[in-house]
Design a protein around this motif. Structure first.
Motif, PDB file in Angstrom:
ATOM      1  N   ARG A 277     -39.607  21.504 -40.644  1.00  0.00           N
ATOM      2  CA  ARG A 277     -39.479  22.904 -41.058  1.00  0.00           C
ATOM      3  C   ARG A 277     -40.076  23.856 -40.033  1.00  0.00           C
ATOM      4  NH1 ARG A 277     -39.445  23.079 -47.623  1.00  0.00           N
ATOM      5  NH2 ARG A 277     -37.641  21.688 -47.761  1.00  0.00           N
ATOM      6  N   VAL A 278     -41.035  23.400 -39.273  1.00  0.00           N
ATOM      7  CA  VAL A 278     -41.537  24.221 -38.170  1.00  0.00           C
ATOM      8  C   VAL A 278     -40.414  24.456 -37.166  1.00  0.00           C
ATOM      9  CG1 VAL A 278     -43.154  24.321 -36.255  1.00  0.00           C
ATOM     10  CG2 VAL A 278     -43.903  23.453 -38.477  1.00  0.00           C
ATOM     11  N   ILE A 279     -39.696  23.383 -36.836  1.00  0.00           N
ATOM     12  CA  ILE A 279     -38.564  23.513 -35.911  1.00  0.00           C
ATOM     13  C   ILE A 279     -37.524  24.461 -36.479  1.00  0.00           C
ATOM     14  CG2 ILE A 279     -36.603  22.258 -34.919  1.00  0.00           C
ATOM     15  CD1 ILE A 279     -38.484  19.824 -34.680  1.00  0.00           C
ATOM     16  N   GLU A 280     -37.170  24.271 -37.746  1.00  0.00           N
ATOM     17  CA  GLU A 280     -36.190  25.143 -38.383  1.00  0.00           C
ATOM     18  C   GLU A 280     -36.637  26.602 -38.331  1.00  0.00           C
ATOM     19  OE1 GLU A 280     -34.265  25.901 -42.848  1.00  0.00           O
ATOM     20  OE2 GLU A 280     -35.593  24.208 -42.491  1.00  0.00           O
ATOM     21  N   GLY A 295     -25.708  30.297 -37.954  1.00  0.00           N
ATOM     22  CA  GLY A 295     -24.308  30.169 -38.328  1.00  0.00           C
ATOM     23  C   GLY A 295     -24.085  29.133 -39.394  1.00  0.00           C
ATOM     24  N   TYR A 296     -25.090  28.300 -39.645  1.00  0.00           N
ATOM     25  CA  TYR A 296     -25.049  27.254 -40.659  1.00  0.00           C
ATOM     26  C   TYR A 296     -26.484  26.757 -40.821  1.00  0.00           C
ATOM     27  CZ  TYR A 296     -24.997  24.497 -36.365  1.00  0.00           C
ATOM     28  OH  TYR A 296     -25.292  23.997 -35.124  1.00  0.00           O
ATOM     29  N   ASP A 297     -26.735  25.990 -41.855  1.00  0.00           N
ATOM     30  CA  ASP A 297     -28.086  25.482 -42.071  1.00  0.00           C
ATOM     31  C   ASP A 297     -28.494  24.579 -40.915  1.00  0.00           C
ATOM     32  OD1 ASP A 297     -28.477  26.762 -44.505  1.00  0.00           O
ATOM     33  OD2 ASP A 297     -27.569  25.121 -45.643  1.00  0.00           O
ATOM     34  N   THR A 298     -29.627  24.871 -40.336  1.00  0.00           N
ATOM     35  CA  THR A 298     -30.117  24.111 -39.205  1.00  0.00           C
ATOM     36  C   THR A 298     -30.450  22.675 -39.612  1.00  0.00           C
ATOM     37  OG1 THR A 298     -31.015  26.081 -38.129  1.00  0.00           O
ATOM     38  CG2 THR A 298     -31.977  23.967 -37.499  1.00  0.00           C
ATOM     39  N   ARG A 313     -32.544  19.240 -45.390  1.00  0.00           N
ATOM     40  CA  ARG A 313     -33.767  19.429 -46.180  1.00  0.00           C
ATOM     41  C   ARG A 313     -34.936  19.749 -45.263  1.00  0.00           C
ATOM     42  NH1 ARG A 313     -34.282  14.578 -49.742  1.00  0.00           N
ATOM     43  NH2 ARG A 313     -32.527  15.603 -50.758  1.00  0.00           N
ATOM     44  N   ASN A 314     -34.989  19.087 -44.130  1.00  0.00           N
ATOM     45  CA  ASN A 314     -35.967  19.398 -43.088  1.00  0.00           C
ATOM     46  C   ASN A 314     -37.397  19.439 -43.613  1.00  0.00           C
ATOM     47  OD1 ASN A 314     -33.705  19.685 -41.462  1.00  0.00           O
ATOM     48  ND2 ASN A 314     -33.697  21.909 -41.523  1.00  0.00           N
ATOM     49  N   ASP A 315     -37.770  18.436 -44.380  1.00  0.00           N
ATOM     50  CA  ASP A 315     -39.116  18.421 -44.942  1.00  0.00           C
ATOM     51  C   ASP A 315     -39.956  17.258 -44.428  1.00  0.00           C
ATOM     52  OD1 ASP A 315     -37.844  16.337 -46.195  1.00  0.00           O
ATOM     53  OD2 ASP A 315     -38.355  16.944 -48.235  1.00  0.00           O
ATOM     54  N   GLY A 316     -39.497  16.598 -43.362  1.00  0.00           N
ATOM     55  CA  GLY A 316     -40.204  15.433 -42.865  1.00  0.00           C
ATOM     56  C   GLY A 316     -41.116  15.734 -41.692  1.00  0.00           C
ATOM     57  N   ASP A 327     -29.532  20.274 -34.559  1.00  0.00           N
ATOM     58  CA  ASP A 327     -28.148  20.777 -34.581  1.00  0.00           C
ATOM     59  C   ASP A 327     -28.238  22.190 -35.124  1.00  0.00           C
ATOM     60  OD1 ASP A 327     -25.485  21.397 -35.184  1.00  0.00           O
ATOM     61  OD2 ASP A 327     -24.995  19.351 -35.758  1.00  0.00           O
ATOM     62  N   ALA A 328     -28.018  23.187 -34.260  1.00  0.00           N
ATOM     63  CA  ALA A 328     -28.291  24.561 -34.662  1.00  0.00           C
ATOM     64  C   ALA A 328     -27.391  25.526 -33.900  1.00  0.00           C
ATOM     65  CB  ALA A 328     -29.763  24.916 -34.412  1.00  0.00           C
ATOM     66  N   GLY A 329     -27.168  26.688 -34.483  1.00  0.00           N
ATOM     67  CA  GLY A 329     -26.353  27.702 -33.832  1.00  0.00           C
ATOM     68  C   GLY A 329     -26.716  29.091 -34.299  1.00  0.00           C
ATOM     69  N   VAL A 330     -26.786  30.021 -33.378  1.00  0.00           N
ATOM     70  CA  VAL A 330     -27.013  31.430 -33.704  1.00  0.00           C
ATOM     71  C   VAL A 330     -25.673  32.084 -33.987  1.00  0.00           C
ATOM     72  CG1 VAL A 330     -27.794  33.669 -32.834  1.00  0.00           C
ATOM     73  CG2 VAL A 330     -29.120  31.603 -32.342  1.00  0.00           C
ATOM     74  N   GLU A 331     -25.603  32.790 -35.097  1.00  0.00           N
ATOM     75  CA  GLU A 331     -24.459  33.640 -35.417  1.00  0.00           C
ATOM     76  C   GLU A 331     -24.810  35.059 -34.999  1.00  0.00           C
ATOM     77  OE1 GLU A 331     -22.044  33.766 -39.402  1.00  0.00           O
ATOM     78  OE2 GLU A 331     -23.641  35.267 -39.553  1.00  0.00           O
TER      79      GLU A 331
END
Length: 524
Positions: A277-280, A295-298, A313-316, A327-331
């Motif tokens: 979640r820090v990364i997110e 652009g979508y959930d990281t 979920r990104n809770d690990g 896997d991420a994208g800026v809209e």
């Protein structure tokens, strides 16, 4: 209780929907007297801000023309959409429907409850005529100004006037209250009437009523006409114009900046119990600062979580010695999004086993880049990647036979470790043009202006007993955004390192604060 409360009575029949809706006002105390209304309406600066024509306004007329040629003799209704409830009286952030944004030129959170209508010009049926219907700014002397939490200026900020919006978009604008009369004019005699389905139920029901009143068919034929509009709107976005390509470049540059910031904060992620979640959160900061948002959930998937394809979920935790798949994208504000994946060693250095898997995936991606060019069928991108993936799995002794046997339709054993496709179109939607027909998408030939991803991967889940223990828990994906040119393809995201040696040098430069040491120039 003496009474059976399960039986409805005048006392316990329950509140009406109107009463329930009104209860939302219980927490607010708004003055209603005339003196207050006169006082709050007075002494406001009425200066109109500068209104500049948007760059996209030079491109939307061609989009309207293409739409009326594809669906002739039809008035097409493109709603922006409505707010969606998150909880009780709070909504999710508004994001307009993609087709609406594409044909109107509006973006960000513009403009809930509004509607764009595109129809053939009365002078030339091959030309499109667009009219935009929305609720313009109300005066300071209206109760809407201070009392309407949905449209009031004191609640949601200054709204544009009809004239301002016309100047920005180059489209005729009218009040939303006149929409029904406009839609009904000449329907049945001269024009059909369709609406983009599944966007705004109220507008969709209005269109259905007008069709029925004017003798247009309902049922399956009506549904088919509506679906045809959705299909056309997807297919017309398959090839990007120059404005769209510029926006894709902007989205990619912002995304690369986000990845760079993430690497700098990897030590913070390692130190936190929920480091994913820090990364997110770090990436989200860039997305909101430099664009409209993500652009979508990281996906921030560390260790075995990388083997869950849509891990959001990104809770690990994020542990040194493991890989983290991001896997991420800026809209950006125009709603075009990037979609990039990098798999990084958390401590900055690949182990021998991690590097072996990573290099196999990189070889598959490079093979796709080598063949991608105008004239190649879209489906061949995936086939090329699979040949490389299957070859490595055979070398590692993981297949029940040869790579050739696995690649046959009767085999496909290699897909156990890569179940997703290698490419998808990209644009305003992360999986853009999804309603296009198969022969326009999967079976189509690549043409200049198409933008898509190349994203092979290998995923060896920790619970997978068909692979050696040293591979378990390793998931790798490498994803780049690609523009088809006249003679090949351009990797729009090439500035973000993808070779393992370059990744290690880049990460070292960022983690030590020496941005020049990595020798890589980043967009941003």
């Amino acid at each position: 209780m003496n009474e059976d409360s399960s039986q409805p009575t005048a006392q316990n029949s329950g509140p009406s929907p109107e009463e329930l809706a009104a209860r939302g006002d219980s927490r607010s105390q708004r003055p209603t007297n005339e003196a207050f209304r006169a006082f709050i309406a007075a002494d406001w600066d009425e200066t109109v801000p500068d209104t500049q024509r948007r760059e996209v306004a030079d491109h939307t007329p061609a989009r309207h023309d293409a739409l009326v040629r594809a669906v002739p003799g039809t008035r097409m209704v493109l709603p922006a959409g409505v707010f969606k409830v998150r909880s009780n009286d709070t909504d999710y952030p508004f994001r307009p429907d993609t087709a609406f944004a594409y044909y109107s030129g509006l973006g960000t959170d513009e403009e809930p409850d509004s509607v764009l209508v595109v129809e053939p010009s009365a002078d030339d049926p091959e030309r499109g005529e667009a009219t935009y219907f929305f609720r313009p700014r109300a005066g300071f002397d209206t109760t809407e100004f201070y009392a309407d939490a949905r449209y009031g200026e004191l609640w949601v900020g200054r709204r544009p006037t009809l004239e301002e919006t016309e100047q920005r978009l180059g489209i005729s604008c009218r009040h939303i209250d006149t929409l029904r009369d406009h839609l009904a004019k000449d329907v049945g005699d001269q024009l059909s009437l369709v609406v983009m389905p599944g966007v705004d139920q109220g507008v969709e029901e209005m269109v259905q009523e007008i069709r029925a009143q004017n003798g247009l068919p309902g049922g399956e034929e009506e549904t088919g006409e509506f679906d045809r509009l959705a299909e056309v709107a997807s297919e017309q976005r398959l090839v990007k114009d120059s404005y769209e390509i510029s926006q894709m470049r902007k989205a990619v540059a912002a995304t690369i900046a986000g990845f760079t910031d993430v690497v700098r904060h990897l030590p913070d992620a390692v130190a936190h119990a929920r480091g994913e979640r820090v990364i997110e959160g770090v990436f989200q900061r860039t997305a909101r600062g430099d664009g409209n948002g993500v652009g979508y959930d990281t996906i921030a998937a560390a260790g075995d979580h990388a083997c869950t394809l849509h891990w959001i979920r990104n809770d690990g935790p994020v542990r040194e010695g493991e890989l983290v798949l991001i896997d991420a994208g800026v809209e950006v504000d125009s709603l075009y999004t990037a979609d990039i994946t990098r798999t990084l060693p958390v401590d900055g250095t690949f182990t021998d086993v991690q590097r072996r898997v990573y290099s196999a995936v990189l070889e598959a991606a490079d093979a796709v880049f080598a063949v991608a060019r105008p004239g190649l069928r879209f489906r061949d991108l995936h086939a090329t990647a699979m040949e490389v993936i299957a070859g490595h799995l055979e070398q590692w002794g993981l297949l029940p036979g040869t790579a050739a046997e696995s690649l046959s339709p009767e085999g496909q054993f290699h897909r156990r470790w890569m179940v997703h496709g290698t490419s998808h179109h990209l644009g305003m939607d992360v999986h853009d043009c999804a309603k296009a027909r198969r022969d326009m998408y999967l079976d189509a030939e690549l043409v200049p202006g198409m933008v898509f991803t190349i994203e092979p991967g290998l995923y060896f889940k920790a619970a997978d007993r068909k692979v050696p223990e040293e591979l378990r828990g390793i998931g790798v994906r490498i994803e780049d955004d690609v523009l088809v040119t006249e003679d090949g393809v351009e990797n729009l995201s090439a500035a973000l390192p993808r070779d393992p040696d370059e990744i290690e040098a880049w990460m070292a430069s960022l983690l030590t604060g020496d941005a020049e040491a990595g020798g890589t120039t980043l967009g941003g």
